[in-house]
Design a protein around this motif. Sequence first.
Motif, PDB file in Angstrom:
ATOM      1  N   GLY A 101       1.130  -1.547  -0.282  1.00  0.00           N
ATOM      2  CA  GLY A 101      -0.131  -0.302  -0.342  1.00  0.00           C
ATOM      3  C   GLY A 101       0.760   0.914   0.003  1.00  0.00           C
ATOM      4  N   GLN A 102       0.527   2.083   0.957  1.00  0.00           N
ATOM      5  CA  GLN A 102       1.030   3.476   0.585  1.00  0.00           C
ATOM      6  C   GLN A 102       2.549   3.968   2.217  1.00  0.00           C
ATOM      7  OE1 GLN A 102      -0.084   6.438  -0.889  1.00  0.00           O
ATOM      8  NE2 GLN A 102      -1.535   4.536  -2.049  1.00  0.00           N
ATOM      9  N   LEU A 103       2.781   3.013   1.474  1.00  0.00           N
ATOM     10  CA  LEU A 103       4.811   2.920   1.868  1.00  0.00           C
ATOM     11  C   LEU A 103       6.007   3.634   1.593  1.00  0.00           C
ATOM     12  CD1 LEU A 103       4.860  -0.859   1.676  1.00  0.00           C
ATOM     13  CD2 LEU A 103       3.856   0.878   3.913  1.00  0.00           C
ATOM     14  N   LEU A 104       6.115   4.352   2.252  1.00  0.00           N
ATOM     15  CA  LEU A 104       7.470   5.488   1.207  1.00  0.00           C
ATOM     16  C   LEU A 104       9.107   4.535   1.358  1.00  0.00           C
ATOM     17  CD1 LEU A 104       6.688   8.613   3.927  1.00  0.00           C
ATOM     18  CD2 LEU A 104       6.266   8.271   1.492  1.00  0.00           C
ATOM     19  N   PRO A 105      10.091   4.599   0.810  1.00  0.00           N
ATOM     20  CA  PRO A 105      11.315   4.497   1.010  1.00  0.00           C
ATOM     21  C   PRO A 105      11.877   4.412   1.978  1.00  0.00           C
ATOM     22  CG  PRO A 105      10.781   5.364  -1.221  1.00  0.00           C
ATOM     23  CD  PRO A 105       9.407   5.945  -0.502  1.00  0.00           C
ATOM     24  N   ASP A 106      11.952   5.149   2.691  1.00  0.00           N
ATOM     25  CA  ASP A 106      12.578   6.053   3.821  1.00  0.00           C
ATOM     26  C   ASP A 106      11.745   4.981   5.625  1.00  0.00           C
ATOM     27  OD1 ASP A 106      14.123   7.137   2.919  1.00  0.00           O
ATOM     28  OD2 ASP A 106      12.857   9.434   3.138  1.00  0.00           O
ATOM     29  N   GLN A 107      10.425   4.643   4.908  1.00  0.00           N
ATOM     30  CA  GLN A 107       9.956   3.523   6.194  1.00  0.00           C
ATOM     31  C   GLN A 107      10.484   1.455   6.406  1.00  0.00           C
ATOM     32  OE1 GLN A 107       5.763   4.273   4.999  1.00  0.00           O
ATOM     33  NE2 GLN A 107       6.049   4.874   7.026  1.00  0.00           N
ATOM     34  N   ALA A 108      11.492   1.478   5.253  1.00  0.00           N
ATOM     35  CA  ALA A 108      11.720   0.150   4.425  1.00  0.00           C
ATOM     36  C   ALA A 108      12.662  -0.699   5.789  1.00  0.00           C
ATOM     37  CB  ALA A 108      13.121   0.310   3.273  1.00  0.00           C
ATOM     38  N   GLN A 109      13.396   0.647   6.282  1.00  0.00           N
ATOM     39  CA  GLN A 109      14.243   0.264   7.633  1.00  0.00           C
ATOM     40  C   GLN A 109      13.341  -0.510   8.737  1.00  0.00           C
ATOM     41  OE1 GLN A 109      17.091  -1.190   7.494  1.00  0.00           O
ATOM     42  NE2 GLN A 109      17.798  -2.160   9.830  1.00  0.00           N
ATOM     43  N   TYR A 110      12.526   0.684   9.055  1.00  0.00           N
ATOM     44  CA  TYR A 110      11.481  -0.030  10.456  1.00  0.00           C
ATOM     45  C   TYR A 110      10.678  -0.954  10.083  1.00  0.00           C
ATOM     46  CZ  TYR A 110      13.783   5.048  10.947  1.00  0.00           C
ATOM     47  OH  TYR A 110      14.027   6.126  11.663  1.00  0.00           O
ATOM     48  N   LEU A 111      10.549  -1.302   8.977  1.00  0.00           N
ATOM     49  CA  LEU A 111       9.284  -1.997   8.588  1.00  0.00           C
ATOM     50  C   LEU A 111      10.260  -3.821   8.600  1.00  0.00           C
ATOM     51  CD1 LEU A 111       7.749  -0.861   5.105  1.00  0.00           C
ATOM     52  CD2 LEU A 111       6.123  -1.073   7.275  1.00  0.00           C
ATOM     53  N   GLN A 112      11.209  -3.510   8.090  1.00  0.00           N
ATOM     54  CA  GLN A 112      12.145  -4.989   7.943  1.00  0.00           C
ATOM     55  C   GLN A 112      12.777  -5.193   9.691  1.00  0.00           C
ATOM     56  OE1 GLN A 112      15.821  -4.881   7.484  1.00  0.00           O
ATOM     57  NE2 GLN A 112      15.406  -6.683   6.096  1.00  0.00           N
ATOM     58  N   ARG A 113      12.298  -4.463  10.454  1.00  0.00           N
ATOM     59  CA  ARG A 113      12.489  -4.210  12.309  1.00  0.00           C
ATOM     60  C   ARG A 113      11.728  -5.152  13.063  1.00  0.00           C
ATOM     61  NH1 ARG A 113      17.446  -2.588  15.467  1.00  0.00           N
ATOM     62  NH2 ARG A 113      16.341  -5.252  15.668  1.00  0.00           N
ATOM     63  N   CYS A 114      10.352  -4.281  12.367  1.00  0.00           N
ATOM     64  CA  CYS A 114       8.976  -5.284  13.132  1.00  0.00           C
ATOM     65  C   CYS A 114       8.784  -6.386  12.492  1.00  0.00           C
ATOM     66  CB  CYS A 114       8.301  -3.709  12.704  1.00  0.00           C
ATOM     67  SG  CYS A 114       7.933  -2.498  12.780  1.00  0.00           S
ATOM     68  N   GLY A 115       9.683  -7.488  11.286  1.00  0.00           N
ATOM     69  CA  GLY A 115       9.089  -8.349  11.263  1.00  0.00           C
ATOM     70  C   GLY A 115       8.963  -8.321   9.816  1.00  0.00           C
ATOM     71  N   ALA A 144      14.741  -6.168  18.573  1.00  0.00           N
ATOM     72  CA  ALA A 144      13.289  -6.239  17.110  1.00  0.00           C
ATOM     73  C   ALA A 144      13.091  -7.547  17.069  1.00  0.00           C
ATOM     74  CB  ALA A 144      13.826  -5.687  16.115  1.00  0.00           C
ATOM     75  N   ALA A 145      11.887  -7.866  15.877  1.00  0.00           N
ATOM     76  CA  ALA A 145      11.021  -8.815  15.455  1.00  0.00           C
ATOM     77  C   ALA A 145      12.795  -9.401  14.353  1.00  0.00           C
ATOM     78  CB  ALA A 145       9.698  -8.263  15.011  1.00  0.00           C
ATOM     79  N   ASP A 146      13.154  -8.367  13.811  1.00  0.00           N
ATOM     80  CA  ASP A 146      13.970  -9.482  12.672  1.00  0.00           C
ATOM     81  C   ASP A 146      15.508  -9.847  13.794  1.00  0.00           C
ATOM     82  OD1 ASP A 146      14.822  -6.439  13.069  1.00  0.00           O
ATOM     83  OD2 ASP A 146      15.722  -6.686  11.315  1.00  0.00           O
ATOM     84  N   GLN A 147      15.464  -9.224  14.996  1.00  0.00           N
ATOM     85  CA  GLN A 147      16.106 -10.249  15.587  1.00  0.00           C
ATOM     86  C   GLN A 147      16.434  -9.671  17.124  1.00  0.00           C
ATOM     87  OE1 GLN A 147      19.720 -11.426  17.335  1.00  0.00           O
ATOM     88  NE2 GLN A 147      20.252 -11.034  15.652  1.00  0.00           N
ATOM     89  N   PRO A 148      16.256 -10.689  18.212  1.00  0.00           N
ATOM     90  CA  PRO A 148      15.141  -9.848  19.107  1.00  0.00           C
ATOM     91  C   PRO A 148      16.360 -10.003  20.323  1.00  0.00           C
ATOM     92  CG  PRO A 148      14.438 -12.543  18.400  1.00  0.00           C
ATOM     93  CD  PRO A 148      15.563 -12.133  17.880  1.00  0.00           C
ATOM     94  N   LEU A 149      17.866 -10.022  19.812  1.00  0.00           N
ATOM     95  CA  LEU A 149      18.823  -9.705  21.063  1.00  0.00           C
ATOM     96  C   LEU A 149      19.243  -8.675  21.340  1.00  0.00           C
ATOM     97  CD1 LEU A 149      20.687 -13.330  21.980  1.00  0.00           C
ATOM     98  CD2 LEU A 149      19.084 -11.985  23.007  1.00  0.00           C
ATOM     99  N   PRO A 150      19.359  -7.813  21.468  1.00  0.00           N
ATOM    100  CA  PRO A 150      19.877  -6.139  21.708  1.00  0.00           C
ATOM    101  C   PRO A 150      21.357  -6.255  21.403  1.00  0.00           C
ATOM    102  CG  PRO A 150      19.384  -6.289  24.042  1.00  0.00           C
ATOM    103  CD  PRO A 150      18.862  -7.671  22.670  1.00  0.00           C
ATOM    104  N   LEU A 151      22.184  -5.480  20.666  1.00  0.00           N
ATOM    105  CA  LEU A 151      23.323  -5.639  19.979  1.00  0.00           C
ATOM    106  C   LEU A 151      24.609  -5.924  21.220  1.00  0.00           C
ATOM    107  CD1 LEU A 151      25.412  -5.399  17.786  1.00  0.00           C
ATOM    108  CD2 LEU A 151      25.916  -3.239  18.507  1.00  0.00           C
ATOM    109  N   PHE A 152      24.382  -5.778  22.378  1.00  0.00           N
ATOM    110  CA  PHE A 152      25.199  -5.462  23.666  1.00  0.00           C
ATOM    111  C   PHE A 152      25.089  -7.028  24.191  1.00  0.00           C
ATOM    112  CE2 PHE A 152      21.343  -4.940  26.220  1.00  0.00           C
ATOM    113  CZ  PHE A 152      21.674  -5.678  27.114  1.00  0.00           C
TER     114      PHE A 152
END
Length: 156
Positions: A101-115, A144-152
């Motif tokens: 639908g109505q998505l922006l390319p700048d949202q791609a990273q956020y969409l991926q992080r949500c799953g 996040a959904a794509d990587q549950p563990l934080p970096l540390f």
Amino acid sequence: MRVALLRDGAIVADDWLPPAEQSPNDGEARILTLTQWQGAACPGDAAVQLEAGDDLEPLLAALAGLPLVAVHFASFTDGRGFSLARRLREAGFIGELRARGQLLPDQAQYLQRCGFNALEFTDPERLAQAQERLSVFSNGYQGAADQPLPLFRRRA
């Protein structure tokens, strides 16, 4: 008409036809709206499209058999689709999770992080832009959904 979409970082042809007013023909790989899916006795091998305000409850028991769940963004300013994606992944959905639908390319990273692992834009010219945006960040600090563990925790 088959469209192109961004799936797992690559631009590919779509395997599914979008939802339509009428019921799908036999053998036709069509995404069903939640109402159509419920009216067809909730087939486990069908693809389902959710709208931002849809209730996930009827879908949760069938998640394991669904190959695709699409979340329709009627407006790029409506963030409820991000929450739906996260809830679907937390409920154990492992199939293709598509934002359309109505998505922006700048949202791609956020969409991926949500799953989301597939993005379908109303404007196909934005596919290459979104693909480029996904390559900007190699790691996320927060879980996040794509990587549950934080970096540390991943570095320890």
